[in-house]
Design an enzyme around this catalytic site. Structure first.
Site, mmCIF file in Angstrom:
data_model
loop_
_atom_site.group_PDB
_atom_site.id
_atom_site.type_symbol
_atom_site.label_atom_id
_atom_site.label_comp_id
_atom_site.label_asym_id
_atom_site.label_seq_id
_atom_site.Cartn_x
_atom_site.Cartn_y
_atom_site.Cartn_z
ATOM 1 N N ARG A 1 -58.909 -84.259 -44.920
ATOM 2 C CA ARG A 1 -57.639 -84.631 -44.271
ATOM 3 C C ARG A 1 -56.466 -84.372 -45.215
ATOM 4 O O ARG A 1 -55.408 -83.902 -44.794
ATOM 5 C CB ARG A 1 -57.654 -86.112 -43.849
ATOM 6 C CG ARG A 1 -58.626 -86.452 -42.727
ATOM 7 C CD ARG A 1 -58.147 -86.064 -41.354
ATOM 8 N NE ARG A 1 -56.969 -86.769 -40.929
ATOM 9 C CZ ARG A 1 -56.499 -86.712 -39.674
ATOM 10 N NH1 ARG A 1 -57.121 -86.000 -38.741
ATOM 11 N NH2 ARG A 1 -55.415 -87.358 -39.345
ATOM 12 N N THR B 1 -49.951 -83.763 -39.539
ATOM 13 C CA THR B 1 -50.316 -83.123 -38.264
ATOM 14 C C THR B 1 -49.457 -81.894 -37.974
ATOM 15 O O THR B 1 -49.982 -80.835 -37.638
ATOM 16 C CB THR B 1 -50.176 -84.142 -37.109
ATOM 17 O OG1 THR B 1 -51.086 -85.219 -37.355
ATOM 18 C CG2 THR B 1 -50.499 -83.503 -35.774
ATOM 19 N N ARG C 1 -52.181 -76.785 -43.455
ATOM 20 C CA ARG C 1 -51.188 -76.716 -42.385
ATOM 21 C C ARG C 1 -49.813 -76.363 -42.953
ATOM 22 O O ARG C 1 -49.050 -75.609 -42.341
ATOM 23 C CB ARG C 1 -51.149 -78.045 -41.630
ATOM 24 C CG ARG C 1 -52.398 -78.277 -40.760
ATOM 25 C CD ARG C 1 -52.536 -79.728 -40.338
ATOM 26 N NE ARG C 1 -53.574 -79.938 -39.330
ATOM 27 C CZ ARG C 1 -53.928 -81.132 -38.879
ATOM 28 N NH1 ARG C 1 -53.323 -82.222 -39.346
ATOM 29 N NH2 ARG C 1 -54.880 -81.249 -37.974
ATOM 30 N N ASN D 1 -51.950 -76.234 -35.241
ATOM 31 C CA ASN D 1 -52.042 -76.591 -36.662
ATOM 32 C C ASN D 1 -53.391 -76.216 -37.266
ATOM 33 O O ASN D 1 -53.820 -76.783 -38.252
ATOM 34 C CB ASN D 1 -51.718 -78.078 -36.841
ATOM 35 C CG ASN D 1 -52.624 -78.953 -36.003
ATOM 36 O OD1 ASN D 1 -53.596 -78.477 -35.420
ATOM 37 N ND2 ASN D 1 -52.329 -80.240 -35.948
ATOM 38 N N HIS E 1 -58.894 -78.967 -37.154
ATOM 39 C CA HIS E 1 -59.130 -80.393 -36.897
ATOM 40 C C HIS E 1 -60.109 -80.918 -37.939
ATOM 41 O O HIS E 1 -61.035 -80.215 -38.327
ATOM 42 C CB HIS E 1 -59.742 -80.606 -35.506
ATOM 43 C CG HIS E 1 -60.330 -81.983 -35.342
ATOM 44 N ND1 HIS E 1 -59.561 -83.069 -34.978
ATOM 45 C CD2 HIS E 1 -61.591 -82.462 -35.562
ATOM 46 C CE1 HIS E 1 -60.340 -84.155 -34.952
ATOM 47 N NE2 HIS E 1 -61.574 -83.807 -35.303
ATOM 48 N N GLU F 1 -67.868 -87.455 -33.368
ATOM 49 C CA GLU F 1 -67.505 -86.052 -33.159
ATOM 50 C C GLU F 1 -68.656 -85.109 -33.532
ATOM 51 O O GLU F 1 -68.899 -84.121 -32.838
ATOM 52 C CB GLU F 1 -66.250 -85.712 -33.972
ATOM 53 C CG GLU F 1 -65.004 -86.447 -33.460
ATOM 54 C CD GLU F 1 -63.798 -86.307 -34.381
ATOM 55 O OE1 GLU F 1 -63.875 -85.564 -35.389
ATOM 56 O OE2 GLU F 1 -62.762 -86.953 -34.102
HETATM 57 O O1 CDP Z 1 -55.091 -83.654 -35.753
HETATM 58 P P1 CDP Z 1 -54.433 -84.927 -36.232
HETATM 59 O O2 CDP Z 1 -55.387 -86.084 -36.356
HETATM 60 O O3 CDP Z 1 -53.623 -84.688 -37.472
HETATM 61 O O4 CDP Z 1 -53.324 -85.303 -35.114
HETATM 62 P P2 CDP Z 1 -53.395 -86.241 -33.810
HETATM 63 O O5 CDP Z 1 -52.119 -87.027 -33.784
HETATM 64 O O6 CDP Z 1 -54.680 -86.980 -33.727
HETATM 65 O O7 CDP Z 1 -53.309 -85.204 -32.603
HETATM 66 C C1 CDP Z 1 -54.422 -84.400 -32.268
HETATM 67 C C2 CDP Z 1 -53.945 -82.969 -32.035
HETATM 68 O O8 CDP Z 1 -53.126 -82.930 -30.880
HETATM 69 C C3 CDP Z 1 -53.077 -82.405 -33.150
HETATM 70 O O9 CDP Z 1 -53.837 -81.878 -34.222
HETATM 71 C C4 CDP Z 1 -52.283 -81.337 -32.425
HETATM 72 O O10 CDP Z 1 -53.005 -80.121 -32.301
HETATM 73 C C5 CDP Z 1 -52.120 -81.931 -31.035
HETATM 74 N N1 CDP Z 1 -50.798 -82.574 -30.803
HETATM 75 C C6 CDP Z 1 -49.928 -82.027 -29.863
HETATM 76 O O11 CDP Z 1 -50.264 -81.013 -29.238
HETATM 77 N N2 CDP Z 1 -48.695 -82.603 -29.632
HETATM 78 C C7 CDP Z 1 -48.323 -83.726 -30.284
HETATM 79 N N3 CDP Z 1 -47.134 -84.276 -30.027
HETATM 80 C C8 CDP Z 1 -49.197 -84.302 -31.225
HETATM 81 C C9 CDP Z 1 -50.422 -83.709 -31.469
HETATM 82 MG MG MG Z 2 -56.221 -87.393 -34.998
#
Ligand code: CDP
Ligand code: MG
Length: 153
Positions: free
Chosen positions: A85, A91, A102, A112, A115, A126
């Site tokens: 992470r 994100t 990223r 990004n 995952h 997962e």
């Molecule tokens: O992947 P991560 O845990 O960093 O972020 P998350 O907040 O759990 O969101 C999951 C995924 O949704 C992100 O990695 C982005 O690809 C997508 N996302 C999005 O399309 N639009 C947002 N406003 C926030 C996240």
């Molecule tokens: Mg997440």
């Protein structure tokens, strides 16, 4: 030894960045114990992103994540969940620090590239979504004694 579920997302595959980003995980000393190229179905996307299904932006996320093949992998290593992470960064690629994956390769909140599981419970859930038990391989490279001291594991 800890495990984390990693997805090289469709943007990563399309941009031919899988090899370069996988190299960063290999260079760090993490072990690949499972890996495959696959399509994520809408049903799998909803299970994977269960915590986000109700969000306004979920439909575009589902369109994105099902829009091309991904590479799913399980990485193994000491504290691998936190370590990966931190290697990914924030994100949004626009907020992620330079030097993170990223931060170096993404200029998008959605696209990004990678995952990674965000905790032990998410990792277990997962990994079971993407891999059968028999698809996960014992893989302790012989170089392991040169990656860390014996009392660190
Ligand atoms: O992947 P991560 O845990 O960093 O972020 P998350 O907040 O759990 O969101 C999951 C995924 O949704 C992100 O990695 C982005 O690809 C997508 N996302 C999005 O399309 N639009 C947002 N406003 C926030 C996240
Ligand atoms: Mg997440």
């Amino acid at each position: 030894m800890e495990r984390s579920l990693i997805l090289f997302k469709p943007d990563c595959v399309q941009r031919r960045l899988v090899g370069r980003i996988l190299s960063r995980f290999e260079d760090k000393g993490l072990n690949v114990v499972a890996m495959k190229l696959m399509h994520i179905t809408p049903d799998l996307a909803k299970q994977h992103y269960a915590e986000h299904v109700q969000k306004g932006w979920y439909p575009t996320l589902e369109q994105f994540i099902t829009g091309g093949p991904v590479v799913a992998a399980v990485l193994e290593g000491l504290e691998v969940i936190r370590v990966v992470r931190e290697m990914l960064g924030a994100t949004s690629g626009l907020k992620a620090a330079p030097g993170t994956i990223r931060g170096d390769y993404s200029s998008s909140r959605q696209m990004n590239l990678v995952h990674a599981s965000d905790g032990p419970e998410a990792a277990a859930r997962e990994i079971a979504l993407y891999f059968k038990k028999e698809e996960i391989v014992d893989n302790t490279p012989t170089i392991t004694p040169w990656l860390r001291a014996g009392d660190e594991a």
